[in-house]
Structure formats: structure tokens, C-alpha cells
Design an enzyme around this catalytic site. Sequence first.
Site, PDB file in Angstrom:
ATOM      1  N   HIS A 104     -64.828  33.359 -68.711  1.00 35.46           N
ATOM      2  CA  HIS A 104     -66.470  32.900 -68.593  1.00 35.46           C
ATOM      3  C   HIS A 104     -67.189  33.571 -69.527  1.00 35.46           C
ATOM      4  CE1 HIS A 104     -65.576  30.259 -64.962  1.00 35.46           C
ATOM      5  NE2 HIS A 104     -64.530  31.041 -64.851  1.00 35.46           N
TER       6      HIS A 104
ATOM      7  N   GLU B 226     -52.542  23.143 -59.371  1.00 38.35           N
ATOM      8  CA  GLU B 226     -53.494  23.316 -58.531  1.00 38.35           C
ATOM      9  C   GLU B 226     -53.524  21.949 -57.737  1.00 38.35           C
ATOM     10  OE1 GLU B 226     -57.258  24.326 -60.270  1.00 38.35           O
ATOM     11  OE2 GLU B 226     -58.439  24.529 -58.097  1.00 38.35           O
TER      12      GLU B 226
ATOM     13  N   CYS C  55     -62.578  27.651 -68.591  1.00 38.04           N
ATOM     14  CA  CYS C  55     -61.686  27.979 -67.585  1.00 38.04           C
ATOM     15  C   CYS C  55     -61.100  26.352 -67.413  1.00 38.04           C
ATOM     16  CB  CYS C  55     -62.434  28.472 -66.429  1.00 38.04           C
ATOM     17  SG  CYS C  55     -61.306  29.547 -65.409  1.00 38.04           S
TER      18      CYS C  55
ATOM     19  N   GLU D 197     -69.963  33.077 -70.550  1.00 41.10           N
ATOM     20  CA  GLU D 197     -71.246  32.780 -69.978  1.00 41.10           C
ATOM     21  C   GLU D 197     -71.889  33.989 -69.413  1.00 41.10           C
ATOM     22  OE1 GLU D 197     -68.929  30.947 -68.736  1.00 41.10           O
ATOM     23  OE2 GLU D 197     -69.273  30.608 -66.660  1.00 41.10           O
TER      24      GLU D 197
ATOM     25  N   ASP E 208     -77.817  36.865 -58.168  1.00 46.89           N
ATOM     26  CA  ASP E 208     -78.869  37.960 -58.878  1.00 46.89           C
ATOM     27  C   ASP E 208     -78.389  39.019 -59.878  1.00 46.89           C
ATOM     28  OD1 ASP E 208     -81.307  36.873 -57.957  1.00 46.89           O
ATOM     29  OD2 ASP E 208     -80.804  37.525 -55.980  1.00 46.89           O
TER      30      ASP E 208
ATOM     31  N   ILE F  54     -83.271  38.278 -38.262  1.00 43.70           N
ATOM     32  CA  ILE F  54     -82.456  39.262 -37.432  1.00 43.70           C
ATOM     33  C   ILE F  54     -81.357  39.989 -38.205  1.00 43.70           C
ATOM     34  CG2 ILE F  54     -80.790  39.146 -35.602  1.00 43.70           C
ATOM     35  CD1 ILE F  54     -82.433  36.951 -34.262  1.00 43.70           C
TER      36      ILE F  54
ATOM     37  N   GLN G 263     -58.342  24.116 -69.246  1.00 40.38           N
ATOM     38  CA  GLN G 263     -57.033  23.458 -68.769  1.00 40.38           C
ATOM     39  C   GLN G 263     -56.986  22.215 -69.022  1.00 40.38           C
ATOM     40  OE1 GLN G 263     -57.202  25.126 -64.727  1.00 40.38           O
ATOM     41  NE2 GLN G 263     -56.821  27.233 -65.325  1.00 40.38           N
TER      42      GLN G 263
HETATM   43  N1  GLN Z   1     -59.405  26.048 -60.812  1.00 35.79           N
HETATM   44  C1  GLN Z   1     -58.746  26.723 -61.755  1.00 35.79           C
HETATM   45  C2  GLN Z   1     -58.164  27.827 -61.451  1.00 35.79           C
HETATM   46  O1  GLN Z   1     -58.023  28.445 -60.527  1.00 35.79           O
HETATM   47  C3  GLN Z   1     -60.073  27.055 -62.794  1.00 35.79           C
HETATM   48  C4  GLN Z   1     -61.088  27.885 -62.278  1.00 35.79           C
HETATM   49  C5  GLN Z   1     -62.252  28.030 -62.858  1.00 35.79           C
HETATM   50  O2  GLN Z   1     -62.587  27.192 -63.668  1.00 35.79           O
HETATM   51  N2  GLN Z   1     -62.919  29.034 -62.591  1.00 35.79           N
HETATM   52  O3  GLN Z   1     -57.318  28.207 -62.399  1.00 35.79           O
END
Ligand code: GLN
Length: 547
Positions: A519, A404, A380, A521, A71, A147, A384
Site C-alpha cells: 500500500h 481467497e 494489493c 498510499e 487518524d 460512557i 492480484q
Molecule cells: N484480499 C486480498 C488479500 O488478502 C487483498 C488485500 C488488500 O487488498 N489489502 O490478499
Amino acid sequence: MARYIFITGGVVSSLGKGLASAALGALLQARGYTVRLRKLDPYLNVDPGTMSPFEHGEVFVTDDGAETDLDLGHYERFTGVSARSTDSVSSGRIYSTVLEKERRGDYLGKTIQVIPHVTNEIKDFISIGEDEVDFMLCEIGGTVGDIEALPFFEAIRQFSQDKPRGECIFMHLTLIPYLAAAGELKTKPTQHSVKELRSIGIAPDVLVCRSEHPIPDKERAKIGQFCNVRIENVIAAYDLKSIYEAPIAYHREGLDTAVLNAFGITDAPMPEMSRWDDVVDRISSTEGEVKIAIVGKYTQLGDAYKSINEALTHGGMANRVKVKVEWVDAEVFDTEDPAAHLEGFDAILVPGGFGERGTEGKIKAAEFARTRKVPYLGICLGMQMAVIEGARNLAGIKDAGSEEFDHEAGGKRFTPVVYHLKEWVQGNHKIARKVNDDKGGTMRLGAYTAQLTEGSKVAEVYGTSTIEERHRHRYEVDMKYREALEAQGMLFSGISPDGRLPEIVEWKDHPWFIGVQFHPELKSKPFDPHPLFASFINAAIESSRLV
Ligand code: GLN
């Protein structure tokens, strides 16, 4: 000192309280007032950072690095006011603060209780920064009668008593269902929900009634009478073609006037709505359509990528085209040829994401976009994946991957072209993390600066050399592969000020292929579309002309 508007909901959830709050914020701004919007969520998670986007929708990140409710994204998109970490709180956060204080001995041995200790903590939170704006809009998540929301309702009741008379009002959203068999609108659920609210000491000043059918004056009078609300303060909220029509629609129904009257303000200027007139005009008069494929994992739930959807719409508005978004499940082309699924789209977007599932498919999507010269925006994880694709297929690092995925699976299968970052610099601070730190809040979060390479595509798109964008990730592209990748034509066109972290990559020999570690967006607005999205949609238009 701010005046307060508390926004609550009844009857059912998902009535659009966030949107109504955001639209009201925009209307007050249009009348020349300053506003701040705040969300109080009753769940026990400390923040939404670790909640599944399937359940809770997108995690919205603020400039100051808080992981918050989606929100807050609506609030920013409608008011342009950047949210702060102090604009979102949950029961979990409140309780954990109270318990920390208890352990520290701050309460001097007193018995700790919901009233007054928890409610005081909530009241302190509500009033942060109250001398900065004319109106503070506080939305209470959930529905009256829950509640877990009780301490919040009690806190706002007390808060309105603590303040001088007339400085706080309550706005309640309800549903007026239509019973087709009876051919009637039903006001009883609203009456009950207001009764519930009054039983805990809160009398609404304004009622916003969601309805799929017109609410005749007779029904409005009835609602007003039974709920003890003036008839002109019973505001109808009908379904809209676009959420961005909400400010104009609510103004037409008299919401801003009702709110100001409830405060006894009768001399406010009429709202200046040209910004919203323009926004609605850009949505309703478009020429043509572009088709964008979003290659992702959370394809079932639109709310998981709320801001991306909105930013694409804004990009369409900037170019006056309709944007048709289709979600393509990345896992399908872990094994299948992506061409069959991606041909026919004017551009491809690979959004952020976590975990290994679907990543081989995303890497193939990046390869498809690069080799077929289809516009590509990688956000993001999407950046990668584009880097790993280039490393594997052009730079000769056949087993390129991200740490990762090794962490997840245990063991070492990849050359970590994307590695786990454990120390970095934000402004003048050094930040350090360990591999096994708590899952919550251990990422690189919030606004960071990037320097753009002169003559690059992104420098042209942004029209500037320094940018600030919001981050939420643990892993980074490793600078040590820069040379090998640049030798293949991938330009590292945005870099952190200390030169250590790649923020943007782009393929030079491609009409539009950009990957960003952040990001974008999250910062796009309907009245100020983000340059990357505006340019991406423009590239999609160009590419649609080629076929
Ligand atoms: N999983 C990836 C990282 O932690 C990308 C994270 C994402 O796209 N917000 O770097």
C-alpha cells in the site's frame, strides 16, 4: 521529558480533532520541536483491523505492522513522523491486557477495578517513549460524556496530576452552531460541553471552536468567560478548501502561541512555514485537470480509502494539476462491458479490497487498461486482479483465480494463481499462520523490503533498487506462474529479498501499468508525494494529451 497535550472533543463528533491535532503537531515542528501523536479510542474492538471500513473508515497500517485508526494517517501526513503500534490503543486492547494480567496472576489476588487497574494501564500506555520527544499529543476519540470514554478521561486527569505542574495541558474542540432564524452564533453547547469536562476534573486550557461563520471578539470573550479560558486561547477553526491549509489557518488564529503560552513557553522561535506555504501554493495554483477512475467496492464512503484519495491529491500537487477522482462500482461490469464506464478517464486505479464481490469487474478493468493502454495502478487486490487477468487472457490459464474466493465460497473453482500464504520471513523472523487463525492480525502486515529489477519502470519511478513498503493482505501471487506470465510480457519487477514473493508486476509493452502488493498510499505526504503516485498522475497527464 515530553510535555503533554491532551485533545478532547465535545458537542458533536466529526469535528476534525484528528486534523486539529495533526496540524498542531506540524506547527510545533515548524517551531523546531519534536513531536509524537497518539490516539486513544474508547471502542471495545481490540483494534480496527476487523472493523468494517463502511463504519470506521480505512485501517491505517504502521511500519511495525499495527492496524490502527485512520487518524494516524493524518498524523503522519502532517508531521512525517512514522507512527508506531504504540501510538494507537482502544478500550478493547486495554481491557484485554488487564484481563490477561489478571489470568496470569500478576495482580496477586487483588480485586481488579477500572480505577486503578484500567486507568493505570492507560497511563502506562500514554507515557511510552516520553523521553524521546518535546511534545506528546494524545487525542481521545469520541465525545466528552460518552460512557465508554470515561476511563480515558479519568486516566488523563490523573496523569496530569501525577506530572509536575505545567507539563500537561488540555485542548478541547467544540462546535459553535449558527442559528439562521435568530441570525446568531450559539455558545451554549460549548459551555455545556466544557461544564461536562470540568465535572470530571478536567479544565481546558485551550478551546478550539469549529464554526461556519466568523466568531466576533464579543462572542469569543463570552466563551472565554463562561468556560474559564483566556480569550486569546479561544481559537476559531473555520472550514477550509483543503485540509492542508490547516497548519497555516491555525497559526493565523493563534493556536500554536496559545498552546505554548499555556505551558508558560514565551521564548519559542516563530514557526518556519515554507513547507506549508509551498503545499498550499501547489494546491491552489494548478494547470489543468486529470480524471482518475477508482474501480472499487466500498464506493459509498470516501473514508474507506482515505489514504488513496490523499495520495492522489499529493500526486496532483507534484505535477501541479487538479485530480478529479470518480468512484466506479466494480460490480456493474461483472455483467456489463467496462468500456462504457471507463472511457473518458485518463487513468484507472484498482485499490485494495477483501472478498470476491466485484472482482470479476476489477479483472475486466485491468484488461481494459492493458488493451487500451490506459495508465493503471493496481494496489494489493488491484495487483492480484491484474495478474489473474494476464493469466486468464494471455497465459492460457482460463480458470485462474484467487484462493481467497474459494475459501469464501467453499470448494475449488479456480487455479490458485493467487494463493493463501501461511509462512513467510520478516527480517530474520519466520512467521507462520493457519487457515483458521483468528481474523484479527493474521495478515502479512507492516513494512517489508522489495528488490527492484534493474531497467524496470518501477526502478525508474523510485530511482532506487531497494524499497520498503507497508503490507496488509493474506494472499500472494504464486511465483510458479512467473515464467508463463513473463513470457507474455508481464515483468515481475519487485521481489522479496528471499526471492519468494512477488511484490510488483508491470506490463512491459504499456506506457504505465503497475501492480503493487503493498500500500504505497500509506507513505505519501503532501510535502513529499509518493513517487508511484507522482508518476501515475504524470502518466495520466500524458494520456489525457493523447485524446
Ligand atoms: N484480499 C486480498 C488479500 O488478502 C487483498 C488485500 C488488500 O487488498 N489489502 O490478499
